[in-house]
Design an enzyme around this catalytic site. Structure first.
Site, PDB file in Angstrom:
ATOM      1  N   GLU A  79      33.694  16.769  50.494  1.00  0.00           N
ATOM      2  CA  GLU A  79      34.108  17.992  49.787  1.00  0.00           C
ATOM      3  C   GLU A  79      32.922  18.685  49.119  1.00  0.00           C
ATOM      4  O   GLU A  79      33.098  19.431  48.147  1.00  0.00           O
ATOM      5  CB  GLU A  79      35.190  17.681  48.744  1.00  0.00           C
ATOM      6  CG  GLU A  79      36.442  16.988  49.273  1.00  0.00           C
ATOM      7  CD  GLU A  79      37.297  17.857  50.189  1.00  0.00           C
ATOM      8  OE1 GLU A  79      36.962  19.037  50.380  1.00  0.00           O
ATOM      9  OE2 GLU A  79      38.302  17.335  50.710  1.00  0.00           O
ATOM     10  N   HIS A 135      37.346  15.551  41.631  1.00  0.00           N
ATOM     11  CA  HIS A 135      38.511  15.609  42.515  1.00  0.00           C
ATOM     12  C   HIS A 135      39.159  14.232  42.585  1.00  0.00           C
ATOM     13  O   HIS A 135      38.481  13.237  42.838  1.00  0.00           O
ATOM     14  CB  HIS A 135      38.084  16.065  43.915  1.00  0.00           C
ATOM     15  CG  HIS A 135      39.146  15.917  44.960  1.00  0.00           C
ATOM     16  ND1 HIS A 135      40.384  16.527  44.863  1.00  0.00           N
ATOM     17  CD2 HIS A 135      39.179  15.223  46.117  1.00  0.00           C
ATOM     18  CE1 HIS A 135      41.109  16.222  45.925  1.00  0.00           C
ATOM     19  NE2 HIS A 135      40.415  15.418  46.701  1.00  0.00           N
ATOM     20  N   HIS A 170      43.238  11.989  43.334  1.00  0.00           N
ATOM     21  CA  HIS A 170      44.548  11.997  44.003  1.00  0.00           C
ATOM     22  C   HIS A 170      45.618  11.403  43.083  1.00  0.00           C
ATOM     23  O   HIS A 170      46.191  10.358  43.389  1.00  0.00           O
ATOM     24  CB  HIS A 170      44.482  11.171  45.297  1.00  0.00           C
ATOM     25  CG  HIS A 170      43.572  11.703  46.353  1.00  0.00           C
ATOM     26  ND1 HIS A 170      43.254  10.997  47.497  1.00  0.00           N
ATOM     27  CD2 HIS A 170      42.921  12.891  46.464  1.00  0.00           C
ATOM     28  CE1 HIS A 170      42.438  11.708  48.263  1.00  0.00           C
ATOM     29  NE2 HIS A 170      42.205  12.857  47.661  1.00  0.00           N
ATOM     30  N   GLU A 215      50.417  18.969  23.296  1.00  0.00           N
ATOM     31  CA  GLU A 215      48.960  19.111  23.392  1.00  0.00           C
ATOM     32  C   GLU A 215      48.522  19.899  24.629  1.00  0.00           C
ATOM     33  O   GLU A 215      47.395  20.407  24.667  1.00  0.00           O
ATOM     34  CB  GLU A 215      48.309  17.723  23.472  1.00  0.00           C
ATOM     35  CG  GLU A 215      48.389  16.932  22.189  1.00  0.00           C
ATOM     36  CD  GLU A 215      47.313  17.365  21.191  1.00  0.00           C
ATOM     37  OE1 GLU A 215      46.135  17.196  21.513  1.00  0.00           O
ATOM     38  OE2 GLU A 215      47.671  17.891  20.123  1.00  0.00           O
ATOM     39  N   HIS A 220      48.021  16.882  48.188  1.00  0.00           N
ATOM     40  CA  HIS A 220      46.704  16.254  48.312  1.00  0.00           C
ATOM     41  C   HIS A 220      46.172  15.750  46.958  1.00  0.00           C
ATOM     42  O   HIS A 220      45.935  14.556  46.804  1.00  0.00           O
ATOM     43  CB  HIS A 220      45.719  17.246  48.950  1.00  0.00           C
ATOM     44  CG  HIS A 220      44.357  16.673  49.192  1.00  0.00           C
ATOM     45  ND1 HIS A 220      43.560  17.025  50.259  1.00  0.00           N
ATOM     46  CD2 HIS A 220      43.624  15.766  48.491  1.00  0.00           C
ATOM     47  CE1 HIS A 220      42.428  16.351  50.216  1.00  0.00           C
ATOM     48  NE2 HIS A 220      42.439  15.587  49.153  1.00  0.00           N
TER      49      HIS A 220
HETATM   50  O1  2HA Z   1      38.258  11.209  50.922  1.00  0.00           O
HETATM   51  O2  2HA Z   1      39.469  12.938  48.657  1.00  0.00           O
HETATM   52  O3  2HA Z   1      39.555  15.244  49.914  1.00  0.00           O
HETATM   53  C1  2HA Z   1      37.768  12.030  49.943  1.00  0.00           C
HETATM   54  C2  2HA Z   1      38.765  13.053  49.623  1.00  0.00           C
HETATM   55  C3  2HA Z   1      38.866  14.218  50.505  1.00  0.00           C
HETATM   56 ZN    ZN Z   2      40.983  14.367  48.419  1.00  0.00          ZN
END
Ligand code: 2HA
Ligand code: ZN
Length: 275
Positions: free
Chosen positions: A116, A140, A142, A170, A211
């Site tokens: 990414e 980033h 998940h 909050e 995602h």
């Molecule tokens: O594997 O999270 O978006 C890495 C990620 C791709």
């Molecule tokens: Zn990801």
């Protein structure tokens, strides 16, 4: 100084480990980037090497030309970062066009920066410009509950923002600008990077439907704390919706306006609509 002794590197490693223990990083899921300060790069220059080839970023970030970044490796696991940082993360330098990078430290067993990278660098560029250089971190992950909500709620900024704000007092103080949402897209490329960085002009949080989530902030504590707060709020909402489709009571637009006044934050009226 050795790279691994630098405070910003230790902070980066700690965030990776904390994120893994939150269950936000199954397998190689998620990635992290940090825009390194001039004095920080100087402090570790003894360990940097300039022998690796330039490679295309896959997008253009002219406002980051010549800068250095600490990033996770593509396909590497967050859970392994603390055990062997030099094999799982790397420092890259951008060239003078902002279109190419080279690895100057790390990934000692081979590899590339995060898949990414276009999204990270485009977000870091947008945030650098929008905050006068203050914001340095893009993260980033998940997180389960925020992903779950992308199957249930309309994929609209104003719905996600309002629902998440209502779940904890909050929340509007922690993310007063709200959150943005992108519909499902193929990850890893320039197109999703453009869509995400557009949202980052307005928000510190961008949700990728089905995602995960991107957060940006000044430092590791604020950025991790933002991810944590949004995901906690999403967890409460998942529980509420699992118990009953209707809330009996909630925080009202009037309550939000009172909160904004006392906490000295600006809450955009577009999120304080009557339902
Ligand atoms: O594997 O999270 O978006 C890495 C990620 C791709
Ligand atoms: Zn990801």
């Amino acid at each position: 100084m050795k790279v691994l002794d630098a405070e910003f590197v230790q902070g980066f490693i700690r965030l990776c480990d904390d994120g893994f223990h939150q269950n936000w990083h199954e397998r190689n899921g998620g990635n992290l980037s940090y825009r390194i300060k001039d004095e920080e790069i100087k402090s570790i220059e003894e360990e940097l090497t300039y022998t690796q080839p330039w490679q295309a970023i896959g997008t253009s970030v002219p406002n980051l030309a010549g800068e250095y970044f600490l990033v996770t490796g593509s396909g590497k696991y967050f859970r392994n970062v603390i055990l062997d940082p030099a094999a799982n993360i790397c420092i890259i330098q951008l060239d003078e066009t902002g279109e190419n990078f080279r690895i100057v430290w790390g990934l000692v067993k081979g590899g590339r920066p995060t898949s990414e990278l276009p999204s990270h660098l485009m977000n870091l560029e947008v945030k650098k410009l929008a905050t006068n250089g203050r914001y340095r971190v893009v993260y980033h992950a998940h997180p389960t509950n925020i992903i779950a909500l992308t199957f249930i709620l309309p994929l609209e900024d104003k719905v996600f923002t309002r629902e998440l704000w209502e779940m904890a007092t909050e929340c509007p103080v922690v993310f007063p600008d709200g959150v943005g949402v992108v519909g499902w897209m193929v990850p890893g490329g320039r197109e999703i990077a453009v869509a995400t960085s557009e949202l980052m002009k307005k928000y510190d949080v961008a949700i990728w439907a089905h995602h995960g989530m991107f957060c940006s902030g000044e430092d590791f504590d604020l950025t991790f704390g933002l991810m944590h707060t949004v995901e906690k709020s999403a967890e409460i909402l998942v529980k509420v919706l699992s118990i009953s489709p209707n809330k009996r009571q909630t925080i009202s637009p009037r309550n939000f306006r009172e909160l904004a006044k006392d906490f000295k934050v600006t809450l955009p009226e577009e999120f304080l609509y009557e339902k």
